[in-house]
Scaffold this active site. Structure first.
Site, PDB file in Angstrom:
ATOM      1  N   HIS A  43      34.292  13.040 -18.269  1.00 50.30           N
ATOM      2  CA  HIS A  43      34.843  12.096 -17.299  1.00 50.30           C
ATOM      3  C   HIS A  43      36.006  11.347 -17.942  1.00 50.30           C
ATOM      4  O   HIS A  43      36.218  11.444 -19.155  1.00 50.30           O
ATOM      5  CB  HIS A  43      33.776  11.087 -16.859  1.00 50.30           C
ATOM      6  N   HIS A 129      41.446   9.641 -21.409  1.00 51.35           N
ATOM      7  CA  HIS A 129      40.988  10.751 -22.241  1.00 51.35           C
ATOM      8  C   HIS A 129      39.609  11.194 -21.778  1.00 51.35           C
ATOM      9  O   HIS A 129      38.915  10.474 -21.059  1.00 51.35           O
ATOM     10  CB  HIS A 129      40.916  10.334 -23.710  1.00 51.35           C
TER      11      HIS A 129
END
Length: 314
Positions: A43, A129
């Site tokens: 995620h 990220h």
């Protein structure tokens, strides 16, 4: 009592998860990180919340639904690898994404909404990220230059929603979806696109499952709020288009919604009703869980009615 941690994040599509997982499987043989993240846990974090008291769950969900309603879906591209922590002994190994203004704007709105609710958030600049591994444990120091030769995952994926996750440290995968909020904004900046966006809610409503049941009154109020917002958007667009509303149109039945919601909350608070034979009570008795299922399906049936279609349960 052990507290759960919650966070708001951008989920990845199955294709993006699989691309990163393939890379992770290959890289793990040459990069001795202690933990490699499960494919289903990939995620992009927008806001880490920590503990969410029951009283804050409904306001949080309302705020996230409002943010999502004005944000248009967009796409992201996987690109680049990197680490956080010490240069020679990083604590995080991550997959990056290409710079995308829509992601930055979405994160800003999510972040500000969470701050306004009193959550204490990370003040560091946003660095989108996807964490794929944690804690370097190699005998030799980590060599950042080694990342240049790795065949990083590369794919483009869509972002149609944001998700409220809960962390379960004792489980694998450990991130559990509590609620999903569809991005309903139009590319031209308008909020919603009438019936087309209303129907999107039908596709997402089944996401509100198990764990939200712990906050049932808040959950019911959230559904009422979402309905009212969707109704207001649709009516505004009907008026803007100059459409004439005839008496007795499908919106009329919505006038009774507040009393319907109150009755449902009351039934839930009373708990399971006693079993009665069919002659004495033709209406089926409902447990709390059944009442909540009724809530979910009633919402779906309402959307079908707005389409002029027979009510149905997908």
């Amino acid at each position: 009592m052990k507290r759960s941690h919650y966070f708001i994040a951008v989920p990845l599509t199955s294709e993006a998860k699989q691309a990163i997982s393939r890379f992770s499987g290959d890289a793990s043989s040459s990069l001795p990180f202690r933990t490699w993240v499960h494919e289903e846990d990939y995620h992009i974090t927008l806001a880490f919340l920590g503990d969410v008291p029951p009283g804050k769950m409904a306001p949080l969900c309302e705020a996230m639904a409002a943010v999502a309603a004005k944000s248009a879906p967009f796409s992201l591209a996987l690109a680049g690898l990197g680490t956080f922590g010490e240069r020679t002994a990083p604590r995080i190994f991550w997959q990056g994404v290409k710079e995308e203004a829509a992601l930055n704007e979405l994160r800003r709105d999510v972040y500000e909404a969470c701050l306004s609710l009193g959550f204490s958030l990370d003040r560091r600049p946003f660095a989108p990220h996807i964490t794929i591994a944690r804690k370097w444990q190699g005998e030799a120091p980590f060599q950042p230059e080694a990342l240049r030769s790795l065949p990083a995952a590369s794919t483009v994926f869509s972002v149609p929603e944001i998700v409220l996750y809960r962390t379960n440290m004792e489980k694998t995968p450990k991130y559990e979806t509590i609620a999903a909020f569809p991005l309903l904004g139009a590319p031209d900046g308008r909020t919603g696109e009438g019936m087309g966006q209303l129907l999107k809610l039908r596709d997402y409503i089944s996401r509100y499952e198990t764990d939200v049941y712990h906050y049932v009154p808040e959950f019911i109020r959230l559904k009422q709020w979402q309905w009212e917002q969707a109704k207001a958007r649709w009516e505004a667009e009907r008026d803007a288009d100059g459409a004439r509303r005839e008496p007795g149109e499908t919106w009329d039945f919505l006038l009774d919604k507040p009393s319907w919601w109150e009755r449902l909350i009351g039934r839930w608070r009373r708990g399971p009703e006693p079993e009665m034979d069919e002659e004495r009570s033709p209406a089926p008795s409902l447990s709390r869980a059944a009442t909540l299922d009724e809530l979910k399906w009633q919402f779906l049936d309402d959307l079908f009615e707005l389409q002029g279609m027979p009510a149905g349960r997908l």
